[in-house]
Design a protein around this motif. Structure first.
Motif, PDB file in Angstrom:
ATOM      1  N   ILE A   1       9.436 -16.025 -29.176  1.00 16.64           N
ATOM      2  CA  ILE A   1       9.830 -16.063 -27.765  1.00 16.64           C
ATOM      3  C   ILE A   1       8.694 -16.637 -26.927  1.00 16.64           C
ATOM      4  O   ILE A   1       8.912 -17.428 -26.010  1.00 16.64           O
ATOM      5  CB  ILE A   1      10.209 -14.654 -27.284  1.00 16.64           C
TER       6      ILE A   1
ATOM      7  N   TYR B   1       8.072 -20.678 -28.587  1.00 15.96           N
ATOM      8  CA  TYR B   1       9.154 -21.646 -28.406  1.00 15.96           C
ATOM      9  C   TYR B   1       9.907 -21.429 -27.100  1.00 15.96           C
ATOM     10  O   TYR B   1      10.412 -22.376 -26.504  1.00 15.96           O
ATOM     11  CB  TYR B   1      10.108 -21.601 -29.591  1.00 15.96           C
ATOM     12  N   GLY B   2       9.992 -20.150 -26.657  1.00 10.45           N
ATOM     13  CA  GLY B   2      10.661 -19.894 -25.381  1.00 10.45           C
ATOM     14  C   GLY B   2       9.753 -20.180 -24.199  1.00 10.45           C
ATOM     15  O   GLY B   2      10.214 -20.280 -23.084  1.00 10.45           O
ATOM     16  N   ARG B   3       8.433 -20.264 -24.473  1.00 11.27           N
ATOM     17  CA  ARG B   3       7.427 -20.492 -23.434  1.00 11.27           C
ATOM     18  C   ARG B   3       7.558 -19.474 -22.305  1.00 11.27           C
ATOM     19  O   ARG B   3       7.487 -19.804 -21.127  1.00 11.27           O
ATOM     20  CB  ARG B   3       7.528 -21.926 -22.885  1.00 11.27           C
ATOM     21  N   ILE B   4       7.742 -18.210 -22.668  1.00  7.14           N
ATOM     22  CA  ILE B   4       7.736 -17.130 -21.689  1.00  7.14           C
ATOM     23  C   ILE B   4       6.399 -16.408 -21.831  1.00  7.14           C
ATOM     24  O   ILE B   4       5.899 -16.244 -22.939  1.00  7.14           O
ATOM     25  CB  ILE B   4       8.911 -16.158 -21.948  1.00  7.14           C
TER      26      ILE B   4
END
Lengths: 348, 318
Positions: free
Chosen positions: A113, A116-119
């Motif tokens: 997360i 790859y989600g860049r959160i």
């Protein structure tokens, strides 16, 4: 001599944490009338879950992030383990491996997360923490469990007791008095943390925490390091959950306890000399940070009401003193603020 | 995005979060229509009730946003909230509310001084302050639930209604107006965004950055104290750890509203919608008889999914 001095300056936080711990623990040991290896064993049992959670917290902090899901993940593994740690040796072994794998997978999920989600890690793990608590409640809606009693007894005592319980060996002398929790902790450090730290991936984590852009430009595999760091955090949290299960013999999906483990782990990491901005510190410091935090509560049990510290004898004072020591410890680091010539250097 | 919506302060996060609030209501209504044949989720009574509950979270989140905009965070919110409520009810009488607000002021000043002057990371400093506050409250009450009750003024704001409109919601609106004014119409608000973007540049522009940081922390703790007083009025009493369930949801509300967790960006309207979203989600799920486990999982999944849609960071580039 010179290398020693360099080592000392580079690990000042760790050395301070060790010093604080030794002072606190010496006070404790001298106040206690019947101090012996059984007391050390009991203390070690209380330290190890927090120490492992703090190690789990350390790795994302090295990246410059924060992991709010270590406590919930530990709780979730605690609940899962309470279902599996029974039966013959193979099913127990299978349960342990399963828990460690699930923990690492959850850590990897956090990593995915974040990468790859860049959160941002803090907010991603806030969300996954809620999910882990949910799963824990799903697995174990009410506290309880079917942990094998012999197993729980043997693995949370000293080496002698392990031999007696299963008839493997007799009295081993002083060696047999070493508490197993300490052995586990040392094994985790030697077999997992030190190799990770010395690997290119582990060093990448330190580089990312210092300057992510520079690390990227130097060709460090940023994504791999971050994924590995969060996976390792999940693994450590799973170890903590497993040990907690052995210790309590049951599983308990307690969101409050999970929250307090998370917050204590942040405190332990900082007391152990790891910077919340990332890039410096390590798991060894976190272990001593956890020992400092626990040592404070040990002291409260033994203070004599008639001694000079008698005014501290009330157990109600415990959280106040814990908080005050934490504030004092972090404020000591503020000394540099008053030494700088140019305030601009503070804004990094 | 059209310039009209931009001028009104509506951006992508606010639109999507707002749409999701409507989706929650529609799904809930479909459920009640199917099971009971009513549209109880769309009744004014239910919505006002939810807004009243959301006002406690909303006011806490409003304060939290002031700190997050700077790139800091305030983990002392839970026990600031509890301490304000517990001290206020313990003192009682006309002095109760000033005492509660005074707690917020003192805690905020302390946090602000520690972060601005000692430059301790706010994460750890406020964590320590939280523990100290907890310790003080434990000493005050001896570890038991306090026996005192909320005063009339706290009941008036926390529980009472005029023409069916809860006073807590009116107070939430008042706090919101004040914060929107600070953020958009005063230098202080500009400086908050500036510090969140780059503190060194703000300092070099001649801004007293320390004062701005202190002000932000004071506003945050004051908001937490107000929420504590309201909550004590709502439940007619103060109790230990009443603020524990407001820390993470208030951070989540701020972030769901599109405020960047590292500071510098974010609109206040988003925080309001974030708070409403979280409260509605929990309420609708519990009406739908979802067990606690499922509610937690859905809550976490919603945060991640929403942020995957609009909260992603920039890609690392050379």
């Amino acid at each position: 001599m010179k290398t020693l001095r360099i080592y000392a300056t580079q690990n000042l936080g760790l050395l301070i944490a060790i010093a604080i711990f030794l002072v606190l623990y010496l006070i404790y040991a001298t106040q206690l009338s019947r101090f012996g290896m059984n007391v050390v064993l009991q203390n070690a049992n209380e330290v190890v879950p927090l120490a492992l959670v703090s190690m789990a917290q350390t790795v994302p902090v090295l990246l410059g992030g924060l992991d709010l899901s270590v406590g919930p993940l530990m709780t979730m593994i605690n609940c899962i383990a309470s279902e599996f740690l029974a039966g013959d040796i193979w099913s127990v072994l299978f349960g342990c491996v399963l828990c460690l794998v699930i923990g690492s997978a959850c850590g990897l999920l956090n990593g995915c997360i974040v990468v790859y989600g860049r959160i941002q890690p803090i907010i991603a793990t806030l969300a996954t923490g809620a999910i882990f608590i949910g799963v824990a409640l799903f697995v174990r809606p009410t506290p309880g469990g079917k942990v094998d009693g012999d197993l729980s007894w043997a693995l949370t005592n000293d080496i002698n007791e392990l031999g007696y319980t299963y008839g493997w060996w007799e009295d081993l002398g002083w060696f047999g008095l070493i508490p197993l929790p300490a052995v586990f902790l040392v094994l985790v450090v030697l077999l997992v943390w030190i190799p990770f730290r010395r690997s290119a991936t582990g060093r990448g984590c330190y580089a990312i925490g210092s300057a992510e852009g520079a690390a990227y430009m130097s060709g460090i595999a940023i994504n791999r390091s971050k994924l590995a760091a969060f996976t390792l955090a999940g693994f450590f949290a799973a170890c903590a959950g497993l040990y907690l299960t052995l210790l309590t013999g049951s599983g308990n999906a307690d969101a409050q306890q999970a929250g307090s483990y998370t917050l204590n782990s942040i405190a332990a990491v900082v007391i152990g000399g790891t910077s919340l901005f990332g890039g410096t510190g390590g798991c060894i410091g976190a272990i001593f940070g956890a020992m400092v935090i626990r040592a404070i509560s040990f002291i409260f049990r033994v203070i004599d009401e008639n001694s000079i510290f008698g005014f501290l004898a009330s157990p109600l004072l415990q959280s106040l003193v814990e908080g005050a020591i934490l504030l004092l410890a972090v404020s000591l680091g503020a000394a540099r603020v008053f030494r700088v010539r140019n305030r601009l250097t503070l804004f990094t | 995005m059209s310039s009209a919506t931009t001028r009104m302060g509506i951006d992508k996060p606010i639109l999507i979060a707002g749409a999701f609030v409507i989706v929650i209501l529609l799904v809930g209504s479909a459920y009640t229509l199917a099971t009971q044949g009513t549209l109880s989720f769309l009744s004014p009574t239910y919505l006002l009730q939810q807004l009243q509950i959301a006002s406690f979270l909303g006011i806490t989140a409003a304060g939290m946003m002031m700190v997050i905009l700077l790139g800091h965070i305030d983990l002392s919110v839970p026990w600031t909230l509890s301490a304000a409520a517990m001290l206020a009810t313990a003192v009682g009488g006309p002095a109760a509310v000033p005492v509660g607000l005074g707690v917020g002021l003192v805690v905020g000043l302390f946090n602000g001084l520690g972060v601005a002057y000692l430059r301790v990371p706010s994460m750890i400093f406020t964590l320590g302050v939280n523990t100290v506050l907890m310790g003080l409250m434990v000493i005050l009450t001896g570890g038991f639930a306090p026996q005192s009750a909320a005063t009339d003024l706290m009941l008036f704001f926390g529980r009472d209604r005029t023409f069916g409109i809860p006073h807590a919601v009116i107070l939430w609106i008042a706090v919101s107006v004040a914060i929107v004014f600070i953020l958009n119409r005063t230098p202080l608000g500009r400086y908050m965004y500036a510090i969140g973007n780059r503190e060194a540049a703000t300092y070099l522009s001649g801004v007293n950055t320390r004062l701005v940081i202190i002000c932000s922390f004071v506003i945050c703790s004051l908001c937490a104290a107000i929420a504590g007083l309201l909550l004590a009025g709502y439940s007619s009493r103060a109790f230990q750890a009443m603020g524990d369930e407001y820390l993470l949801p208030s951070i989540a509300a701020v972030v769901l509203g599109g405020t960047h967790i590292l500071g510098g960006r974010g609109k206040y309207l988003g925080t309001v919608i974030g708070a409403v979203l979280i409260v509605l989600l929990q309420s609708v799920l519990s009406v739908m008889q979802m067990p606690e486990a499922g509610r937690q999982i859905i809550y976490g999944a919603v945060i991640i999914l929403m942020l995957l849609v609009y909260g992603r960071g920039d890609k690392l580039r050379a």
